[in-house]
Design an enzyme around this catalytic site. Structure first.
Site, PDB file in Angstrom:
ATOM      1  N   ASP A  37      18.024 -56.496  31.988  1.00  0.00           N
ATOM      2  CA  ASP A  37      18.044 -55.392  32.954  1.00  0.00           C
ATOM      3  C   ASP A  37      19.174 -55.543  33.970  1.00  0.00           C
ATOM      4  O   ASP A  37      19.139 -54.997  35.062  1.00  0.00           O
ATOM      5  CB  ASP A  37      16.687 -55.280  33.667  1.00  0.00           C
ATOM      6  N   HIS A 240      48.706 -61.021  28.532  1.00  0.00           N
ATOM      7  CA  HIS A 240      47.427 -60.688  29.167  1.00  0.00           C
ATOM      8  C   HIS A 240      46.472 -61.871  29.093  1.00  0.00           C
ATOM      9  O   HIS A 240      45.342 -61.759  28.643  1.00  0.00           O
ATOM     10  CB  HIS A 240      46.821 -59.420  28.544  1.00  0.00           C
ATOM     11  N   ASP A 257      49.274 -62.260  38.220  1.00  0.00           N
ATOM     12  CA  ASP A 257      49.317 -60.803  38.153  1.00  0.00           C
ATOM     13  C   ASP A 257      47.975 -60.337  38.692  1.00  0.00           C
ATOM     14  O   ASP A 257      46.945 -60.498  38.032  1.00  0.00           O
ATOM     15  CB  ASP A 257      49.533 -60.369  36.686  1.00  0.00           C
ATOM     16  N   ASP A 268      49.166 -53.493  41.993  1.00  0.00           N
ATOM     17  CA  ASP A 268      49.399 -54.203  40.726  1.00  0.00           C
ATOM     18  C   ASP A 268      50.683 -55.013  40.920  1.00  0.00           C
ATOM     19  O   ASP A 268      51.772 -54.482  40.756  1.00  0.00           O
ATOM     20  CB  ASP A 268      49.541 -53.188  39.593  1.00  0.00           C
ATOM     21  N   HIS A 347      57.546 -56.043  26.416  1.00  0.00           N
ATOM     22  CA  HIS A 347      56.789 -54.908  26.975  1.00  0.00           C
ATOM     23  C   HIS A 347      57.689 -53.932  27.725  1.00  0.00           C
ATOM     24  O   HIS A 347      58.864 -54.190  27.947  1.00  0.00           O
ATOM     25  CB  HIS A 347      55.637 -55.404  27.865  1.00  0.00           C
ATOM     26  N   HIS A 351      54.733 -48.462  34.589  1.00  0.00           N
ATOM     27  CA  HIS A 351      53.656 -47.509  34.299  1.00  0.00           C
ATOM     28  C   HIS A 351      53.269 -46.823  35.600  1.00  0.00           C
ATOM     29  O   HIS A 351      53.598 -47.301  36.684  1.00  0.00           O
ATOM     30  CB  HIS A 351      52.452 -48.205  33.636  1.00  0.00           C
ATOM     31  N   ARG A 402      57.415 -63.160  35.328  1.00  0.00           N
ATOM     32  CA  ARG A 402      57.351 -61.708  35.510  1.00  0.00           C
ATOM     33  C   ARG A 402      57.369 -61.443  37.003  1.00  0.00           C
ATOM     34  O   ARG A 402      56.776 -62.201  37.767  1.00  0.00           O
ATOM     35  CB  ARG A 402      56.087 -61.109  34.870  1.00  0.00           C
ATOM     36  N   GLU A 404      56.717 -58.190  39.564  1.00  0.00           N
ATOM     37  CA  GLU A 404      56.233 -56.803  39.550  1.00  0.00           C
ATOM     38  C   GLU A 404      55.967 -56.298  40.960  1.00  0.00           C
ATOM     39  O   GLU A 404      55.248 -56.936  41.726  1.00  0.00           O
ATOM     40  CB  GLU A 404      54.922 -56.736  38.746  1.00  0.00           C
TER      41      GLU A 404
HETATM   42 MN   LIG Z   1      51.448 -53.651  35.804  1.00  0.00          MN
END
Ligand SMILES: [Mn+2]
Length: 442
Positions: A37, A240, A257, A268, A347, A351, A402, A404
């Site tokens: 539950d 990811h 990230d 993000d 990639h 986005h 990366r 971002e």
């Molecule tokens: Mn992103």
């Protein structure tokens, strides 16, 4: 929740877009069972919240432009017994009073009332296929109009996806949304800074994840807007990565990230930093290459430019850098042509960003990349990922970077919403050193 006028304005805008005679129907997504539950923490759909500010499950919104009571809500009725177990509900009175609906009913009445609400609509704006239970209810209502043609009552002439109206609205952020995204980004920057100041040999990826999460929540955020990625060493080369269970040695790069969700809008942001607090020469070479690509792409984030322009610029700079580093054989133009750069940069660069991390909105218009407009918000996130298994110069293996940022398109220069997050080599090394001063002080 934004002020009531904001939601009112959005509903009116949408109703103007679809025109009198149409009906818009959105249902809050069902709760999801985790086990027995126990349900997953509930988060309503962005579409639903965008138009109502209402976050409760078992709710439905009907908008009927041109009618005398255009704003109809269906909600869970007040029930002191259930509320004692499951938490407060706004009830029908709250839907009318607090949320300003023209008409409100208990959710149990939706099935019975829906066919009347849909009758003779020129168009039903409804996201078919998102929620099987809702689809069944809508299907029943339409079938009953078709089966028993009561006097002058017909099913809606056509069904339109919200994609063409509501999502076009959400793609262009209003001032309130931009302000909310600024706050989400500011909190996110603080979390990245905290992680940089705490990383080092012996700490686990999970501890850094917890620190990020703690920073989000203590500053008023709802938590992460998507699964936080903390990838150290080789894990930084997995795009990811979700396990977050490695212990840092102190020699590697750490890629985080993570974005805070604040008032149903998420940042993000990715940063990559050395666990030791200081970049080694090869780490720094790769980092500065990605940084240069990212900064040049940000400059292109202006009205009339496209996400394809940004991506092409990144691919060009990164591929030239890959050749210089000895990752690929030159010339760079040939490596772009045969797409072998994708081995290290697989990639896209950007986005849409907003209430959802991969926000709504089409990426092309008439088969061409969509020109950027003021009010659109995007990420710009080039990276370079060199796995241990690659047959490349040994000192480069196991380096993943990366960078971002979240960027709002304006009439002039791009606004970097996440500008408060350390990014240059010196800013990052300084943020990492913050721990040493703390340690000295204590
Ligand atoms: Mn992103």
């Amino acid at each position: 929740m934004a002020d009531r006028a904001t939601y009112e304005r959005r509903r009116q805008r949408l109703m103007d877009l679809v025109g009198d005679g149409a009906v818009i129907l959105l249902m809050a997504p069902p709760e999801k069972t985790r086990n027995a539950d126990v349900t997953y923490p509930y988060r309503t759909s962005s579409d639903f919240y965008y138009l109502t500010g209402l976050a409760e499950p078992e709710s439905a919104l009907v908008l009927r432009p041109g009618s005398s009571a255009p704003y109809v809500l269906f909600v869970r009725d007040k029930d002191p017994d259930r509320e004692r177990w499951e938490g407060r509900r706004i009830g029908v009175e709250g839907a009318l009073g607090q949320f300003g609906a023209d008409e409100a009913h208990p959710i149990e009445e939706l099935e019975g009332r829906l066919s009347d609400l849909l009758a003779n609509a020129t168009e039903l704006v409804y996201p078919v296929g998102e929620n099987p239970e809702a689809d069944r209810t809508v299907g029943e209502a339409i079938a009953s109009l078709r089966r028993r043609p009561r006097k002058g009552k017909r099913p809606p002439a056509r069904i339109a996806d919200p994609h063409y109206s509501l999502h076009e609205m959400r793609l262009r952020k209003d001032e309130g949304e931009l302000e909310t995204l600024r706050r989400a980004a500011a909190i996110t920057g603080e979390a990245h800074r905290a992680a940089m100041a705490s990383a080092g040999a012996g700490i686990t990826e999970r501890e850094l994840e917890a620190l990020v999460d703690y920073t989000f929540r203590r500053r008023g955020g709802a938590g992460p807007g998507y699964g936080t990625i903390v990838g150290s060493g080789e894990n930084a080369t997995i795009l990811h990565y979700v396990e977050n269970d490695r212990t840092l040695t102190g020699e590697e790069l750490v890629l985080i990230d993570a974005g805070c969700e604040f008032e149903f809008h998420t940042a993000d942001v990715t940063r990559t930093f050395p666990a030791s607090g200081q970049f080694s020469p090869p780490q720094r070479q790769v980092y500065e290459l990605v940084l240069r690509a990212q900064r040049e792409a940000i400059e292109l984030a202006r009205p009339g430019g496209t996400l394809a322009d940004l991506h092409d610029r990144c691919v060009s700079i990164l591929t030239e850098g890959m050749v210089e580093l000895g990752l690929l054989e030159g010339p760079a133009s040939a490596r772009i042509e045969d797409e072998s750069y994708k081995r290290f940069y697989p990639h896209q660069t950007s986005h849409w960003l907003g209430m959802d991390v991969h926000d709504v909105g089409t990426y092309s218009v008439s088969k061409k990349p969509r020109p950027l407009e003021p009010g659109m918000v995007i990420t710009i996130e080039p990276g370079l990922y060199i796995s241990e298994a690659e047959e490349v110069p040994a000192e480069l293996r196991g380096i993943g970077v990366r960078i971002e940022d979240d960027v709002a398109i304006t009439d002039g220069a791009p606004e970097v919403l996440s500008a408060g997050t350390p990014k240059s080599v010196s800013e990052i090394e300084q943020a990492c050193r913050a721990r040493l001063h703390d340690a000295e002080a204590s």
